[in-house]
Design a protein around this motif. Structure first.
Motif, PDB file in Angstrom:
ATOM      1  N   GLN A  83       0.797  -1.223   0.000  1.00 12.96           N
ATOM      2  CA  GLN A  83       0.000   0.000   0.000  1.00 12.96           C
ATOM      3  C   GLN A  83       0.833   1.278   0.000  1.00 12.96           C
ATOM      4  O   GLN A  83       0.474   2.243  -0.640  1.00 12.96           O
ATOM      5  N   LEU A  84       1.919   1.316   0.757  1.00 14.46           N
ATOM      6  CA  LEU A  84       2.681   2.546   0.940  1.00 14.46           C
ATOM      7  C   LEU A  84       4.155   2.315   0.659  1.00 14.46           C
ATOM      8  O   LEU A  84       4.597   1.192   0.415  1.00 14.46           O
ATOM      9  N   LYS A  85       4.916   3.377   0.761  1.00 12.71           N
ATOM     10  CA  LYS A  85       6.359   3.316   0.580  1.00 12.71           C
ATOM     11  C   LYS A  85       6.990   2.413   1.629  1.00 12.71           C
ATOM     12  O   LYS A  85       6.578   2.389   2.783  1.00 12.71           O
ATOM     13  N   ASN A  86       8.015   1.661   1.203  1.00 15.40           N
ATOM     14  CA  ASN A  86       8.760   0.830   2.154  1.00 15.40           C
ATOM     15  C   ASN A  86       9.404   1.705   3.220  1.00 15.40           C
ATOM     16  O   ASN A  86       9.906   2.790   2.920  1.00 15.40           O
ATOM     17  N   GLY A 136       6.477  -3.908  -6.726  1.00  9.26           N
ATOM     18  CA  GLY A 136       6.445  -2.528  -6.264  1.00  9.26           C
ATOM     19  C   GLY A 136       7.296  -2.219  -5.059  1.00  9.26           C
ATOM     20  O   GLY A 136       7.246  -1.100  -4.540  1.00  9.26           O
ATOM     21  N   ASN A 137       8.100  -3.156  -4.570  1.00  3.20           N
ATOM     22  CA  ASN A 137       9.005  -2.884  -3.439  1.00  3.20           C
ATOM     23  C   ASN A 137      10.134  -1.990  -3.911  1.00  3.20           C
ATOM     24  O   ASN A 137      10.780  -2.277  -4.922  1.00  3.20           O
TER      25      ASN A 137
END
Length: 142
Positions: A83-86, A136-137
Motif C-alpha cells: 500500500q505505501l512506501k517501504n 512494487g518494493n
C-alpha cells in the motif's frame, strides 16, 4: 551482547516470482538445495505429502551460494497488496568507486538489465535511481 544473524524478509503476493527477480538482480543467490531423501523434486515430495498445488508457493528462500556471507532472503505470501512506501529498502551498490559519467553509465546499465527482469524506474536522482521490483518494493541502485 551477542551478535545475531540477519534475515531479510519480503511480504509478497507471488514468492516464487519475487524470489527469482531478486536472485537474478543480486547474483550469487540461489534456492537452497537438498530435496528430501527418496524424492527427485520438491513437487514430488509435495505430492507425496498431499500438499495442494495452490499452497506450494507460500514462501521461498534464497541463500548466498557465491560468498556465503550475505544474509538469507525470505519471500512470504501475504493476502494484502503493498500500500505505501517501504520503510526499509535494499541499496544495490553497482558503481562502487566510480564517479561522474562512469558512475552514471554503470547505474544505467544495471537499471536496463533489471528492467528486463521486471523492475521499473520510479525516481531518477543525480547519484542513484529508486526502482521498484515486480511487486512494487522500492530499492536503490547506487
Amino acid at each position: 551482547m551477542p551478535a545475531f544473524d540477519l534475515h531479510i524478509v519480503f511480504d509478497c503476493a507471488d514468492p516464487d516470482r519475487v524470489a527469482r527477480f531478486w536472485m537474478a538482480a543480486l547474483g550469487g543467490y540461489d534456492f537452497p538445495t537438498g530435496v528430501p531423501d527418496g524424492f527427485a523434486t520438491w513437487d514430488e515430495w509435495a505430492d507425496a505429502n498431499n500438499i495442494p498445488v495452490d499452497q506450494r508457493n507460500l514462501g521461498r528462500t534464497l541463500v548466498d551460494k557465491e560468498r556465503g556471507s550475505r544474509p538469507d532472503i525470505f519471500f512470504l505470501q501475504v493476502p494484502e497488496s503493498k500500500q505505501l512506501k517501504n520503510r526499509v529498502h535494499l541499496d544495490i551498490k553497482v558503481a562502487p568507486g566510480l564517479t561522474g559519467a562512469d558512475r552514471r553509465t554503470a547505474i544505467e546499465k544495471e537499471a536496463d538489465r533489471l528492467t528486463t527482469l521486471g523492475a521499473t524506474i520510479a525516481i531518477d536522482h543525480d547519484d542513484h535511481l529508486v526502482m521498484h521490483d515486480p511487486e512494487g518494493n522500492e530499492f536503490c541502485l547506487a
